[in-house]
Design an enzyme around this catalytic site. Structure first.
Site, PDB file in Angstrom:
ATOM      1  N   HIS A 112       4.418   1.347   3.930  1.00 23.05           N
ATOM      2  CA  HIS A 112       5.075   2.081   3.441  1.00 23.05           C
ATOM      3  C   HIS A 112       5.483   2.951   2.975  1.00 23.05           C
ATOM      4  CE1 HIS A 112       2.295   1.215   7.146  1.00 23.05           C
ATOM      5  NE2 HIS A 112       3.212   0.799   7.756  1.00 23.05           N
ATOM      6  N   GLU A 149       9.952   4.252   9.959  1.00 30.39           N
ATOM      7  CA  GLU A 149      10.474   2.341   9.559  1.00 30.39           C
ATOM      8  C   GLU A 149      10.021   2.852   8.266  1.00 30.39           C
ATOM      9  OE1 GLU A 149       6.402  -0.435   9.650  1.00 30.39           O
ATOM     10  OE2 GLU A 149       5.956   1.339  10.527  1.00 30.39           O
ATOM     11  N   HIS A 204       8.115  -4.872   7.778  1.00 35.04           N
ATOM     12  CA  HIS A 204       7.881  -4.043   8.646  1.00 35.04           C
ATOM     13  C   HIS A 204       8.613  -3.829   9.635  1.00 35.04           C
ATOM     14  CE1 HIS A 204       3.586  -2.508   6.549  1.00 35.04           C
ATOM     15  NE2 HIS A 204       4.158  -3.713   6.100  1.00 35.04           N
ATOM     16  N   GLU A 286       7.205  -8.029  10.894  1.00 35.44           N
ATOM     17  CA  GLU A 286       7.612  -7.030  12.175  1.00 35.44           C
ATOM     18  C   GLU A 286       8.658  -7.367  12.711  1.00 35.44           C
ATOM     19  OE1 GLU A 286       6.110  -4.311  12.636  1.00 35.44           O
ATOM     20  OE2 GLU A 286       3.224  -5.247  11.818  1.00 35.44           O
TER      21      GLU A 286
END
Length: 322
Positions: A112, A149, A204, A286
């Site tokens: 992101h 995040e 992430h 993650e």
């Protein structure tokens, strides 16, 4: 990362039952199991079974006043937290130092972009990811207290860059808050390809339900459709992912996910554009679940983020020297 939106659709497998730690590389698993065993023995675990499932709306909340700037490394860091290394010119790597990774190129993809929230129309446009079309990007998820995040991933990326450059690697970031939004998921893959990277890791954090804890590494499945052809990189990407998973357990003491991957910390997916379009070894990680209070306490700790960066970086170093 949110399981809603581009590169973040719900994975095909979600399990509430935890399996044994079965990361494939035996030496790394032994070290990882030892680290996790010590961690578990001290009582810092939550073995509750929980129904798996991504947060139905995982966009970051408006950051609370307690949330600090990204250079400070998270909201209200506790005393003694290490600060993130200062960011240099966006996306640029310092001249490679002498070291075991001299001549190696590593691309770090901070999931992101902190400014995606201001460009929802742009990130919602469709792009081709080989097997189908999906949105350019998402805003990502956040902790319940508003730590985004996108801030987490950029902080860990900066820490990783500093560690890997000390090993002599040339390091490139796909974004460093140096563009208004994105890059889109297809461009993120092309950046690694154009750099002829020896390894690419996309950073992430998940946005699953409370009680779902732990990390998992996402590996590319074998895809040959449209512009996507992962067949040549499936094998080396799996090795990269296994080494990262083993070192992440060992360094952070964090258990593999209790809600996906059957306790292995490894998940294979064929729906992610960032993996489907990569022609070089690449995985996603993650690092934890931002919507679980115990995982969130780790993710918002600068000291823990340093350990996460170290664990991922040591996995990369092991892969590149192996």
């Amino acid at each position: 990362m949110s399981y809603t939106g581009p590169d973040f659709d719900p994975p095909p497998e979600r399990r509430s039952r935890r399996g044994p730690l079965t990361v494939a590389l035996a030496a790394l698993v032994c070290g990882g199991l030892l680290g996790w065993g010590v961690y578990a023995a001290t009582g810092h675990t939550d073995d509750k079974g929980a129904e798996a499932g991504g947060s139905p709306s995982a966009a970051p909340r408006t950051p609370s006043p307690a949330a600090s700037s990204p250079t400070a490394g998270g909201p209200s860091p506790s005393a003694g937290d290490e600060e993130s290394p200062a960011a240099r010119t966006p996306s640029a790597s310092a001249p490679a130092a002498a070291g075991p990774l001299k001549g190696k190129v590593v691309v770090i993809d901070p999931g992101h972009n902190p400014t995606n929230v201001k460009h929802t129309a742009e990130i919602n446009r469709q792009v081709d990811v080989g097997t189908h079309r999906k949105e350019c990007d998402t805003t990502g998820t956040s902790t319940n207290d508003g730590y985004a995040e996108a801030e987490f991933t950029l902080d860990v990326a900066h820490r990783m860059r500093a560690l890997l450059e000390k090993q002599g690697a040339t390091v490139k970031l796909t974004q460093d808050r140096d563009r208004p939004y994105g890059p889109c998921v297809d461009e993120r893959a092309r950046i690694g390809n154009a750099a002829k990277a020896d390894a690419v890791v996309s950073i992430h954090a998940d946005g699953s339900g409370a009680g779902n804890r732990g990390f998992h590494v996402i590996l590319p499945g074998s895809v040959n459709e449209g512009e996507a052809d992962t067949r040549a990189v499936v094998g080396p990407s799996r090795e990269l992912g296994e080494r990262i998973a083993g070192n992440f357990v060992r360094v952070t003491g964090t258990a593999p996910s209790n809600y996906i991957g059957g306790g292995t910390g490894l998940v294979t997916r064929k729906d992610l554009g960032g993996l489907n379009l990569s022609t070089v070894p690449k995985v996603f990680i993650e690092c934890g679940n931002m919507r679980d209070s115990k995982d969130a306490a780790l993710l918002t700790s600068g000291a823990w983020r340093q350990k996460a960066a170290q664990g991922i970086s040591e996995g990369i170093v092991s892969f590149l020297r192996g």
